[in-house]
Structure formats: C-alpha cells, structure tokens
Design an enzyme around this catalytic site. Sequence first.
Site, PDB file in Angstrom:
ATOM      1  N   ASP A  71      -4.232  -4.930   0.738  1.00 58.40           N
ATOM      2  CA  ASP A  71      -4.585  -4.317   2.015  1.00 58.40           C
ATOM      3  C   ASP A  71      -6.030  -4.694   2.316  1.00 58.40           C
ATOM      4  OD1 ASP A  71      -5.253  -2.757   4.166  1.00 58.40           O
ATOM      5  OD2 ASP A  71      -4.656  -0.850   3.268  1.00 58.40           O
ATOM      6  N   GLU A 121      -3.952   2.049  -2.893  1.00 54.67           N
ATOM      7  CA  GLU A 121      -4.001   3.477  -2.575  1.00 54.67           C
ATOM      8  C   GLU A 121      -3.082   4.297  -3.493  1.00 54.67           C
ATOM      9  OE1 GLU A 121      -5.053   5.562   1.296  1.00 54.67           O
ATOM     10  OE2 GLU A 121      -3.995   3.795   2.017  1.00 54.67           O
ATOM     11  N   ASP A 153       2.726   4.537   5.328  1.00 50.94           N
ATOM     12  CA  ASP A 153       2.524   3.999   6.669  1.00 50.94           C
ATOM     13  C   ASP A 153       2.398   2.479   6.663  1.00 50.94           C
ATOM     14  OD1 ASP A 153       0.135   4.278   5.322  1.00 50.94           O
ATOM     15  OD2 ASP A 153      -0.829   5.528   6.835  1.00 50.94           O
ATOM     16  N   HIS A 154       2.392   1.883   5.473  1.00 49.72           N
ATOM     17  CA  HIS A 154       2.445   0.424   5.325  1.00 49.72           C
ATOM     18  C   HIS A 154       3.855   0.014   4.909  1.00 49.72           C
ATOM     19  CE1 HIS A 154      -2.014  -0.458   5.103  1.00 49.72           C
ATOM     20  NE2 HIS A 154      -2.009   0.848   4.936  1.00 49.72           N
ATOM     21  N   ASN A 177      -7.531  -4.330   5.249  1.00 46.38           N
ATOM     22  CA  ASN A 177      -8.133  -3.535   6.311  1.00 46.38           C
ATOM     23  C   ASN A 177      -8.869  -4.418   7.318  1.00 46.38           C
ATOM     24  OD1 ASN A 177      -7.534  -0.696   6.231  1.00 46.38           O
ATOM     25  ND2 ASN A 177      -8.602  -0.586   4.276  1.00 46.38           N
ATOM     26  N   ASP A 236      -2.144  -6.165   5.883  1.00 46.08           N
ATOM     27  CA  ASP A 236      -1.825  -6.548   4.503  1.00 46.08           C
ATOM     28  C   ASP A 236      -1.566  -8.051   4.459  1.00 46.08           C
ATOM     29  OD1 ASP A 236      -1.237  -3.617   3.282  1.00 46.08           O
ATOM     30  OD2 ASP A 236      -0.496  -3.775   5.339  1.00 46.08           O
ATOM     31  N   ASN A 240       0.868  -1.163   0.000  1.00 47.96           N
ATOM     32  CA  ASN A 240       0.000   0.000   0.000  1.00 47.96           C
ATOM     33  C   ASN A 240       0.910   1.219   0.000  1.00 47.96           C
ATOM     34  OD1 ASN A 240      -1.471   2.312   0.916  1.00 47.96           O
ATOM     35  ND2 ASN A 240      -3.068   0.985   1.738  1.00 47.96           N
TER      36      ASN A 240
END
Length: 256
Positions: free
Chosen positions: A147, A34, A247-248, A149, A218, A7
């Site tokens: 991802d 993203e 941030d991933h 989530n 993930d 991501n």
Amino acid sequence: MKIATYNVNGINGRLPVLLRWLEEAQPDVVCLQELKAPQQRFPIKEINAAGYNAIWNGQKSWNGVAILAKDLEITEVQRSLPGDPEDIQSRYIEAIINQTVICCLYLPNGNPYPGPKFDYKIAWIKRLKKRINQLIKMDLPAVVIGDFNIIPTASDVYKSERWEDNALYRKEVKTAYKQILKKGWTDAIRTLYPEETIYTFWDYLYNSYSRNAGMRLDHILLSPYLAGNLKSGGVDKHVRGWEKSSDHAPVWIILD
C-alpha cells in the site's frame, strides 16, 4: 509465481476474510499491511494451518506488515526501512523468497496536508527511493509491493479534481512515484492495463464500492531484472464486497 498484496485493515478482525481469499486465490507470496496487531497477536497458527509460512513486524493499534509464502522458504533481510534509526513505525519488511527480493511496504498516508505527517511521508519516500535504487544497481530480481498511499495519476482516482490537496495525490508524491519508475521500476498493473479504470481501494462511506468511486493505492513494482517475466495480474475486486472486508482489495501478478 503468483505474488499478491493485501491491506487487510486489521488482521485479527478480518482473519476469516483473509483465509477465505487465500483458499480461493492460492497466491504463492502475499504481502500484508495494516495488521493493527502487536507482534505476539499475529495469528500464526491459523496462517500456518492455511499452508503459509510467515514473517511479520506487528504494531499495536496501527501499521504492521507481513510476508507470507506457501511452500517456499522466507529469508528475512530487514524489518525496517534504512535511513532513520528513530523511526519506530512498522511499515517495511524485506525478504528473499525463491531468489527474489520482496520489499513489502505500507507507505505513510501523510494527511493532513500540510503538516508533520506529510513531511514524514516525503522523508519516508526519500528513504525508500534510496533503498530500492540500490536494488536496481545490484541488478537483482526484486518486487516492491504494498500500500503506497500514492495515487499516481488522474486516471487512478474517481473525480481527481477533488484530491489536489490530499496527501495521497499531492504533486510531490506523484512526482516521486514518476521518479521511481524512471529509475527502471515497472508498475505491473498499469503495464498490463494501460487504459482501464482500475481501483484497489473504496471507502466505507458514501456507497463508494457500489458506485466504483475508488482509487488505486496498492502497487506492485518490478525491477528491470523481472519486468520481462510479467505474465498476468489483476485486482480481486469482489473481495471488497465480502462481509466485514477490508476497504482495500487484493492485488496480484503472476511471473514466469
């Protein structure tokens, strides 16, 4: 074959980080989420220069998914998750690479809970289950990757008691994830590391990365056809520490 998910949290703003990681890790197949870029602003020239072919479905401001392949042909199957023709969010793209079905996804976050965003997430998961169960029935070599989530268990998040009413950790989504695994899908990273604390995401706030206060969002799922081919895998956690990184962190596996 080395298959990875990342991501990127804005492909143009973080393109130097992505290219640096591609050069370092040398994955054969990469699923990105993203993109946060419309279709025409995907940096295909730079991706090609790095040695990768690509298919992608961009979207302005948010969402966007892509599949990259190094020295391998990509045959696109579909660029939306079946089941809701009115859903225009760019969250799913599916292709065949090296005779393997690659399903790249960016599952909805679902927050705030309760509310319409959470309802959309649950409906999206139901559609996903229907599609990937078809792949199980067809006995195909398939990888469902991206991802999600979804925080599958308490061991997948720092201080899980704080997350009970978060859409990432609600019992409904954890149950759905378990149901997917019961149908025959293998959670590759958890299979390789059954007891270890493994995270793939660290918030930019509260020094989360330095404290290792993260979560595992993930995932890489393997169909029964491929489960026995899993050789190794991991999380490139150090990439999260690079300047202007997502941030991933990238997650990868190697299949025989």
